[in-house]
Design a protein around this motif. Sequence first.
Motif, PDB file in Angstrom:
ATOM      1  N   GLN A  97      39.117  39.368  35.214  1.00  0.00           N
ATOM      2  CA  GLN A  97      38.926  38.075  35.868  1.00  0.00           C
ATOM      3  C   GLN A  97      37.476  37.917  36.321  1.00  0.00           C
ATOM      4  N   MET A  98      36.861  38.980  36.820  1.00  0.00           N
ATOM      5  CA  MET A  98      35.466  38.929  37.244  1.00  0.00           C
ATOM      6  C   MET A  98      34.531  38.672  36.069  1.00  0.00           C
ATOM      7  N   LEU A  99      34.951  39.117  34.868  1.00  0.00           N
ATOM      8  CA  LEU A  99      34.129  38.928  33.673  1.00  0.00           C
ATOM      9  C   LEU A  99      34.359  37.572  33.007  1.00  0.00           C
ATOM     10  N   GLY A 100      35.177  36.735  33.626  1.00  0.00           N
ATOM     11  CA  GLY A 100      35.350  35.380  33.132  1.00  0.00           C
ATOM     12  C   GLY A 100      36.609  35.118  32.343  1.00  0.00           C
ATOM     13  N   VAL A 101      37.489  36.087  32.262  1.00  0.00           N
ATOM     14  CA  VAL A 101      38.747  35.890  31.531  1.00  0.00           C
ATOM     15  C   VAL A 101      39.676  35.010  32.368  1.00  0.00           C
ATOM     16  N   ASN A 102      40.236  34.002  31.727  1.00  0.00           N
ATOM     17  CA  ASN A 102      41.218  33.143  32.395  1.00  0.00           C
ATOM     18  C   ASN A 102      42.559  33.878  32.387  1.00  0.00           C
ATOM     19  N   VAL A 103      42.755  34.725  33.408  1.00  0.00           N
ATOM     20  CA  VAL A 103      43.920  35.603  33.434  1.00  0.00           C
ATOM     21  C   VAL A 103      45.237  34.829  33.478  1.00  0.00           C
ATOM     22  N   PRO A 104      45.374  33.786  34.325  1.00  0.00           N
ATOM     23  CA  PRO A 104      46.645  33.042  34.329  1.00  0.00           C
ATOM     24  C   PRO A 104      47.009  32.474  32.955  1.00  0.00           C
ATOM     25  N   ARG A 105      46.025  31.918  32.251  1.00  0.00           N
ATOM     26  CA  ARG A 105      46.309  31.365  30.920  1.00  0.00           C
ATOM     27  C   ARG A 105      46.663  32.469  29.929  1.00  0.00           C
ATOM     28  N   LEU A 106      45.983  33.612  30.040  1.00  0.00           N
ATOM     29  CA  LEU A 106      46.292  34.739  29.162  1.00  0.00           C
ATOM     30  C   LEU A 106      47.703  35.244  29.428  1.00  0.00           C
ATOM     31  N   TYR A 107      48.061  35.371  30.702  1.00  0.00           N
ATOM     32  CA  TYR A 107      49.400  35.821  31.052  1.00  0.00           C
ATOM     33  C   TYR A 107      50.461  34.875  30.494  1.00  0.00           C
ATOM     34  N   THR A 108      50.188  33.581  30.604  1.00  0.00           N
ATOM     35  CA  THR A 108      51.143  32.606  30.069  1.00  0.00           C
ATOM     36  C   THR A 108      51.303  32.773  28.564  1.00  0.00           C
ATOM     37  N   SER A 109      50.184  32.961  27.866  1.00  0.00           N
ATOM     38  CA  SER A 109      50.234  33.124  26.410  1.00  0.00           C
ATOM     39  C   SER A 109      51.057  34.344  26.021  1.00  0.00           C
ATOM     40  N   VAL A 110      50.827  35.457  26.711  1.00  0.00           N
ATOM     41  CA  VAL A 110      51.549  36.685  26.383  1.00  0.00           C
ATOM     42  C   VAL A 110      53.029  36.535  26.702  1.00  0.00           C
ATOM     43  N   PHE A 111      53.351  35.921  27.834  1.00  0.00           N
ATOM     44  CA  PHE A 111      54.753  35.739  28.205  1.00  0.00           C
ATOM     45  C   PHE A 111      55.470  34.833  27.193  1.00  0.00           C
ATOM     46  N   VAL A 112      54.792  33.788  26.758  1.00  0.00           N
ATOM     47  CA  VAL A 112      55.392  32.872  25.772  1.00  0.00           C
ATOM     48  C   VAL A 112      55.614  33.589  24.443  1.00  0.00           C
ATOM     49  N   VAL A 113      54.666  34.418  24.034  1.00  0.00           N
ATOM     50  CA  VAL A 113      54.836  35.190  22.793  1.00  0.00           C
ATOM     51  C   VAL A 113      56.027  36.130  22.921  1.00  0.00           C
ATOM     52  N   GLY A 114      56.134  36.805  24.064  1.00  0.00           N
ATOM     53  CA  GLY A 114      57.269  37.702  24.281  1.00  0.00           C
ATOM     54  C   GLY A 114      58.591  36.965  24.234  1.00  0.00           C
ATOM     55  N   ALA A 115      58.654  35.790  24.869  1.00  0.00           N
ATOM     56  CA  ALA A 115      59.877  34.987  24.851  1.00  0.00           C
ATOM     57  C   ALA A 115      60.204  34.522  23.436  1.00  0.00           C
ATOM     58  N   ALA A 116      59.174  34.088  22.704  1.00  0.00           N
ATOM     59  CA  ALA A 116      59.387  33.628  21.321  1.00  0.00           C
ATOM     60  C   ALA A 116      59.952  34.747  20.453  1.00  0.00           C
ATOM     61  N   LEU A 117      59.473  35.973  20.644  1.00  0.00           N
ATOM     62  CA  LEU A 117      59.993  37.106  19.874  1.00  0.00           C
ATOM     63  C   LEU A 117      61.452  37.372  20.211  1.00  0.00           C
ATOM     64  N   ALA A 118      61.823  37.198  21.488  1.00  0.00           N
ATOM     65  CA  ALA A 118      63.231  37.358  21.863  1.00  0.00           C
ATOM     66  C   ALA A 118      64.090  36.298  21.182  1.00  0.00           C
ATOM     67  N   GLY A 119      63.628  35.048  21.174  1.00  0.00           N
ATOM     68  CA  GLY A 119      64.364  33.992  20.489  1.00  0.00           C
ATOM     69  C   GLY A 119      64.473  34.235  19.001  1.00  0.00           C
ATOM     70  N   LEU A 120      63.384  34.741  18.413  1.00  0.00           N
ATOM     71  CA  LEU A 120      63.381  35.069  16.990  1.00  0.00           C
ATOM     72  C   LEU A 120      64.390  36.167  16.690  1.00  0.00           C
ATOM     73  N   GLY A 121      64.434  37.185  17.561  1.00  0.00           N
ATOM     74  CA  GLY A 121      65.409  38.253  17.384  1.00  0.00           C
ATOM     75  C   GLY A 121      66.835  37.747  17.462  1.00  0.00           C
ATOM     76  N   GLY A 122      67.097  36.833  18.399  1.00  0.00           N
ATOM     77  CA  GLY A 122      68.432  36.250  18.517  1.00  0.00           C
ATOM     78  C   GLY A 122      68.837  35.476  17.281  1.00  0.00           C
ATOM     79  N   ALA A 123      67.889  34.732  16.719  1.00  0.00           N
ATOM     80  CA  ALA A 123      68.182  33.953  15.515  1.00  0.00           C
ATOM     81  C   ALA A 123      68.514  34.855  14.337  1.00  0.00           C
ATOM     82  N   PHE A 124      67.758  35.937  14.175  1.00  0.00           N
ATOM     83  CA  PHE A 124      68.013  36.852  13.057  1.00  0.00           C
ATOM     84  C   PHE A 124      69.287  37.670  13.267  1.00  0.00           C
TER      85      PHE A 124
END
Length: 291
Positions: free
Chosen positions: A184-211
Amino acid sequence: MVDASLVINQIIVGLSIGSWLFLVAIGLSLVFGVLGVLNFAHGVLFAMGAYAAISVNQAIGSFVLGVIAATVVVAIIGLIMETGFIRRLYGRDEEELDQLLLTFAFVLILEAGIRFVFGSGTRSLDRPEFLDFNIVVAGFGIPAYRATVILFAVAVMAGILLVLDRTNFGRVVRATSSDRDMAQMLGVNVPRLYTSVFVVGAALAGLGGAFAAPLFSVTPALGETVIIDAFVIVVIGGLGSLLGSFFGAFIVGIMIAVGSIFVAGAGELMPFIALILILLLKPEGLLGAEV
Protein backbone atom coordinates in the motif's frame (compact mmCIF):
# COMPACT_ATOMS: atom_id res chain seq x y z
CA MET A 1 -9.19 -60.00 -4.59
CA VAL A 2 -9.85 -56.58 -6.14
CA ASP A 3 -10.13 -56.42 -9.92
CA ALA A 4 -7.38 -54.20 -11.38
CA SER A 5 -9.74 -52.72 -13.98
CA LEU A 6 -12.09 -51.63 -11.18
CA VAL A 7 -9.23 -49.87 -9.38
CA ILE A 8 -8.16 -48.10 -12.57
CA ASN A 9 -11.73 -47.04 -13.26
CA GLN A 10 -12.06 -45.65 -9.72
CA ILE A 11 -8.77 -43.79 -10.07
CA ILE A 12 -10.22 -42.07 -13.15
CA VAL A 13 -13.35 -41.24 -11.17
CA GLY A 14 -11.13 -39.97 -8.34
CA LEU A 15 -9.21 -37.71 -10.71
CA SER A 16 -12.46 -36.16 -11.94
CA ILE A 17 -13.64 -35.67 -8.34
CA GLY A 18 -10.30 -34.09 -7.53
CA SER A 19 -10.64 -31.79 -10.54
CA TRP A 20 -13.82 -30.03 -9.44
CA LEU A 21 -12.68 -30.11 -5.81
CA PHE A 22 -9.54 -28.34 -6.99
CA LEU A 23 -11.59 -25.53 -8.54
CA VAL A 24 -13.16 -24.96 -5.12
CA ALA A 25 -9.97 -25.39 -3.09
CA ILE A 26 -7.82 -23.20 -5.36
CA GLY A 27 -10.21 -20.28 -4.92
CA LEU A 28 -10.30 -20.84 -1.17
CA SER A 29 -6.50 -21.05 -1.02
CA LEU A 30 -6.03 -17.99 -3.24
CA VAL A 31 -8.34 -15.85 -1.11
CA PHE A 32 -6.69 -16.99 2.11
CA GLY A 33 -3.16 -16.63 0.74
CA VAL A 34 -3.69 -13.04 -0.46
CA LEU A 35 -6.48 -11.61 1.70
CA GLY A 36 -5.98 -13.76 4.79
CA VAL A 37 -9.72 -14.51 4.72
CA LEU A 38 -10.82 -18.08 5.43
CA ASN A 39 -14.14 -17.97 3.57
CA PHE A 40 -16.65 -20.42 5.06
CA ALA A 41 -19.17 -19.39 2.37
CA HIS A 42 -17.00 -20.76 -0.43
CA GLY A 43 -18.87 -24.08 -0.46
CA VAL A 44 -22.22 -22.34 -0.83
CA LEU A 45 -20.83 -20.37 -3.77
CA PHE A 46 -19.96 -23.72 -5.32
CA ALA A 47 -23.56 -24.90 -4.80
CA MET A 48 -24.91 -21.68 -6.31
CA GLY A 49 -22.76 -22.28 -9.37
CA ALA A 50 -24.29 -25.74 -9.76
CA TYR A 51 -27.83 -24.38 -9.45
CA ALA A 52 -27.12 -21.55 -11.89
CA ALA A 53 -25.75 -23.98 -14.48
CA ILE A 54 -28.77 -26.27 -14.09
CA SER A 55 -31.22 -23.37 -14.38
CA VAL A 56 -29.65 -21.93 -17.53
CA ASN A 57 -29.33 -25.35 -19.13
CA GLN A 58 -32.99 -26.11 -18.44
CA ALA A 59 -34.05 -22.71 -19.80
CA ILE A 60 -32.06 -22.61 -23.05
CA GLY A 61 -30.56 -26.09 -23.37
CA SER A 62 -26.91 -25.01 -23.51
CA PHE A 63 -24.36 -26.53 -21.15
CA VAL A 64 -21.62 -24.11 -22.22
CA LEU A 65 -23.78 -21.05 -21.55
CA GLY A 66 -24.79 -22.61 -18.25
CA VAL A 67 -21.12 -22.85 -17.23
CA ILE A 68 -20.50 -19.26 -18.28
CA ALA A 69 -23.61 -18.03 -16.46
CA ALA A 70 -22.65 -19.90 -13.28
CA THR A 71 -19.18 -18.34 -13.33
CA VAL A 72 -20.51 -14.81 -13.89
CA VAL A 73 -23.37 -15.04 -11.38
CA VAL A 74 -21.18 -16.38 -8.58
CA ALA A 75 -18.46 -13.82 -9.39
CA ILE A 76 -21.04 -11.04 -8.97
CA ILE A 77 -22.17 -12.52 -5.64
CA GLY A 78 -18.52 -12.62 -4.57
CA LEU A 79 -18.12 -8.98 -5.60
CA ILE A 80 -21.09 -7.97 -3.44
CA MET A 81 -19.81 -10.00 -0.49
CA GLU A 82 -16.34 -8.50 -0.56
CA THR A 83 -17.12 -4.86 -1.36
CA GLY A 84 -20.26 -4.60 0.73
CA PHE A 85 -19.29 -6.57 3.80
CA ILE A 86 -15.87 -8.25 4.12
CA ARG A 87 -13.96 -5.11 3.12
CA ARG A 88 -15.30 -3.32 6.19
CA LEU A 89 -13.51 -5.79 8.46
CA TYR A 90 -9.93 -5.30 7.21
CA GLY A 91 -7.65 -3.86 9.87
CA ARG A 92 -9.88 -4.56 12.86
CA ASP A 93 -8.37 -5.90 16.06
CA GLU A 94 -10.44 -9.09 15.78
CA GLU A 95 -10.32 -9.20 11.99
CA GLU A 96 -9.94 -12.98 11.59
CA LEU A 97 -12.73 -13.86 14.02
CA ASP A 98 -15.07 -11.26 12.52
CA GLN A 99 -14.40 -12.62 9.02
CA LEU A 100 -15.17 -16.17 10.11
CA LEU A 101 -18.44 -15.11 11.73
CA LEU A 102 -19.44 -13.00 8.72
CA THR A 103 -18.72 -15.68 6.14
CA PHE A 104 -20.53 -18.26 8.28
CA ALA A 105 -23.54 -15.92 8.33
CA PHE A 106 -23.38 -15.87 4.53
CA VAL A 107 -23.50 -19.68 4.56
CA LEU A 108 -26.83 -19.57 6.39
CA ILE A 109 -28.24 -16.71 4.29
CA LEU A 110 -27.24 -18.08 0.88
CA GLU A 111 -28.29 -21.64 1.69
CA ALA A 112 -31.69 -20.35 2.86
CA GLY A 113 -31.91 -18.39 -0.39
CA ILE A 114 -31.23 -21.53 -2.42
CA ARG A 115 -33.99 -23.39 -0.56
CA PHE A 116 -36.39 -20.50 -1.09
CA VAL A 117 -35.76 -20.27 -4.84
CA PHE A 118 -35.17 -23.90 -5.79
CA GLY A 119 -36.79 -25.85 -2.94
CA SER A 120 -35.24 -28.58 -0.82
CA GLY A 121 -35.39 -31.36 -3.41
CA THR A 122 -32.54 -32.64 -5.53
CA ARG A 123 -31.67 -31.32 -8.97
CA SER A 124 -29.61 -32.92 -11.69
CA LEU A 125 -27.95 -31.95 -14.95
CA ASP A 126 -27.32 -34.26 -17.90
CA ARG A 127 -23.87 -34.41 -19.38
CA PRO A 128 -23.56 -32.39 -22.60
CA GLU A 129 -24.27 -34.49 -25.68
CA PHE A 130 -21.03 -33.47 -27.39
CA LEU A 131 -19.09 -35.06 -24.49
CA ASP A 132 -21.31 -38.11 -24.02
CA PHE A 133 -18.88 -40.76 -25.26
CA ASN A 134 -15.89 -42.75 -24.05
CA ILE A 135 -12.24 -42.26 -24.93
CA VAL A 136 -10.47 -45.61 -25.16
CA VAL A 137 -6.92 -45.59 -23.79
CA ALA A 138 -4.97 -48.85 -23.41
CA GLY A 139 -8.23 -50.79 -23.47
CA PHE A 140 -9.93 -48.67 -20.81
CA GLY A 141 -12.89 -46.47 -21.58
CA ILE A 142 -12.61 -42.98 -20.07
CA PRO A 143 -15.80 -40.88 -20.16
CA ALA A 144 -15.05 -37.83 -22.28
CA TYR A 145 -16.77 -35.52 -19.81
CA ARG A 146 -14.61 -36.66 -16.90
CA ALA A 147 -11.49 -36.35 -19.07
CA THR A 148 -12.52 -32.80 -20.02
CA VAL A 149 -12.98 -31.79 -16.38
CA ILE A 150 -9.54 -33.19 -15.50
CA LEU A 151 -7.84 -31.39 -18.39
CA PHE A 152 -9.67 -28.18 -17.56
CA ALA A 153 -8.45 -28.28 -13.96
CA VAL A 154 -4.87 -28.75 -15.16
CA ALA A 155 -5.30 -25.82 -17.57
CA VAL A 156 -6.65 -23.60 -14.78
CA MET A 157 -3.68 -24.43 -12.55
CA ALA A 158 -1.24 -23.70 -15.37
CA GLY A 159 -3.03 -20.44 -16.17
CA ILE A 160 -2.96 -19.24 -12.56
CA LEU A 161 0.74 -20.02 -12.18
CA LEU A 162 1.46 -18.27 -15.48
CA VAL A 163 -0.42 -15.14 -14.41
CA LEU A 164 1.24 -15.04 -10.99
CA ASP A 165 4.73 -15.56 -12.41
CA ARG A 166 4.71 -13.67 -15.71
CA THR A 167 2.36 -10.68 -15.33
CA ASN A 168 2.52 -7.44 -13.39
CA PHE A 169 -0.82 -8.27 -11.78
CA GLY A 170 0.62 -11.57 -10.52
CA ARG A 171 3.68 -9.86 -9.11
CA VAL A 172 1.52 -7.33 -7.30
CA VAL A 173 -0.63 -10.16 -5.91
CA ARG A 174 2.43 -11.97 -4.58
CA ALA A 175 3.89 -8.80 -3.12
CA THR A 176 0.64 -7.86 -1.40
CA SER A 177 0.22 -11.35 0.04
CA SER A 178 3.70 -11.02 1.59
CA ASP A 179 3.28 -7.51 3.05
CA ARG A 180 -0.01 -5.66 2.67
CA ASP A 181 1.18 -2.45 4.37
CA MET A 182 4.35 -2.17 2.31
CA ALA A 183 2.43 -2.77 -0.94
CA GLN A 184 0.00 0.00 0.00
CA MET A 185 2.88 2.39 0.77
CA LEU A 186 4.32 1.65 -2.69
CA GLY A 187 1.08 2.73 -4.35
CA VAL A 188 -0.79 -0.53 -4.76
CA ASN A 189 -4.56 -0.11 -4.57
CA VAL A 190 -4.95 -2.90 -2.01
CA PRO A 191 -8.78 -2.75 -1.65
CA ARG A 192 -9.23 -3.06 -5.43
CA LEU A 193 -6.68 -5.88 -5.59
CA TYR A 194 -8.42 -7.71 -2.76
CA THR A 195 -11.74 -7.37 -4.55
CA SER A 196 -10.25 -8.74 -7.77
CA VAL A 197 -8.75 -11.76 -6.03
CA PHE A 198 -11.94 -12.48 -4.07
CA VAL A 199 -14.03 -12.27 -7.25
CA VAL A 200 -11.65 -14.65 -9.05
CA GLY A 201 -11.88 -17.09 -6.14
CA ALA A 202 -15.68 -16.91 -6.16
CA ALA A 203 -15.79 -17.37 -9.94
CA LEU A 204 -13.66 -20.52 -9.64
CA ALA A 205 -16.07 -21.90 -7.04
CA GLY A 206 -19.00 -21.24 -9.38
CA LEU A 207 -17.10 -22.83 -12.24
CA GLY A 208 -16.43 -25.90 -10.12
CA GLY A 209 -20.12 -26.17 -9.25
CA ALA A 210 -21.11 -25.98 -12.90
CA PHE A 211 -18.68 -28.73 -13.91
CA ALA A 212 -19.65 -30.93 -10.95
CA ALA A 213 -23.43 -30.66 -11.54
CA PRO A 214 -23.58 -33.47 -14.18
CA LEU A 215 -21.66 -35.85 -11.90
CA PHE A 216 -24.08 -36.12 -8.96
CA SER A 217 -27.38 -34.89 -7.57
CA VAL A 218 -27.40 -31.28 -6.39
CA THR A 219 -29.06 -30.31 -3.10
CA PRO A 220 -29.11 -27.07 -1.04
CA ALA A 221 -26.81 -28.70 1.54
CA LEU A 222 -24.16 -29.47 -1.11
CA GLY A 223 -22.01 -26.54 -0.03
CA GLU A 224 -21.63 -27.88 3.50
CA THR A 225 -20.07 -31.12 2.27
CA VAL A 226 -17.87 -29.44 -0.31
CA ILE A 227 -16.43 -26.83 2.06
CA ILE A 228 -15.29 -29.57 4.44
CA ASP A 229 -13.47 -31.38 1.63
CA ALA A 230 -12.02 -28.06 0.42
CA PHE A 231 -10.64 -27.24 3.87
CA VAL A 232 -9.11 -30.72 4.08
CA ILE A 233 -7.43 -30.17 0.70
CA VAL A 234 -6.13 -26.72 1.62
CA VAL A 235 -4.66 -27.98 4.92
CA ILE A 236 -3.11 -31.06 3.30
CA GLY A 237 -1.57 -28.96 0.53
CA GLY A 238 -0.54 -26.11 2.83
CA LEU A 239 -2.57 -23.03 3.73
CA GLY A 240 -2.16 -20.54 0.89
CA SER A 241 -0.19 -22.92 -1.36
CA LEU A 242 -1.78 -23.10 -4.80
CA LEU A 243 0.26 -26.07 -6.01
CA GLY A 244 -0.45 -27.74 -2.69
CA SER A 245 -4.16 -27.35 -3.31
CA PHE A 246 -3.74 -28.82 -6.79
CA PHE A 247 -2.00 -31.98 -5.61
CA GLY A 248 -4.09 -32.18 -2.44
CA ALA A 249 -7.33 -32.12 -4.45
CA PHE A 250 -6.29 -35.08 -6.60
CA ILE A 251 -5.04 -36.99 -3.57
CA VAL A 252 -8.37 -36.48 -1.80
CA GLY A 253 -10.36 -37.30 -4.94
CA ILE A 254 -8.54 -40.60 -5.45
CA MET A 255 -8.89 -41.48 -1.76
CA ILE A 256 -12.65 -40.89 -1.92
CA ALA A 257 -13.07 -42.98 -5.07
CA VAL A 258 -10.65 -45.82 -4.34
CA GLY A 259 -11.15 -46.16 -0.58
CA SER A 260 -14.69 -47.49 -0.89
CA ILE A 261 -13.49 -50.41 -3.01
CA PHE A 262 -11.74 -51.96 -0.04
CA VAL A 263 -14.00 -50.93 2.86
CA ALA A 264 -17.56 -49.63 2.56
CA GLY A 265 -17.62 -45.95 3.51
CA ALA A 266 -13.83 -45.71 3.77
CA GLY A 267 -13.70 -43.32 0.84
CA GLU A 268 -15.14 -40.48 2.89
CA LEU A 269 -13.00 -41.37 5.91
CA MET A 270 -9.55 -41.68 4.31
CA PRO A 271 -9.04 -37.96 3.51
CA PHE A 272 -9.55 -37.16 7.20
CA ILE A 273 -7.01 -39.81 8.17
CA ALA A 274 -4.60 -38.16 5.73
CA LEU A 275 -5.42 -34.79 7.26
CA ILE A 276 -4.61 -36.03 10.77
CA LEU A 277 -1.30 -37.51 9.60
CA ILE A 278 -0.36 -34.27 7.83
CA LEU A 279 -1.16 -32.20 10.93
CA LEU A 280 0.94 -34.52 13.09
CA LEU A 281 3.90 -35.05 10.77
CA LYS A 282 4.01 -31.95 8.53
CA PRO A 283 1.74 -29.22 9.96
CA GLU A 284 2.70 -26.72 7.24
CA GLY A 285 1.22 -29.02 4.60
CA LEU A 286 2.78 -30.81 1.65
CA LEU A 287 4.08 -27.70 -0.09
CA GLY A 288 4.19 -25.08 2.63
CA ALA A 289 2.10 -21.92 2.67
CA GLU A 290 3.50 -19.63 0.02
CA VAL A 291 1.37 -18.33 -2.86
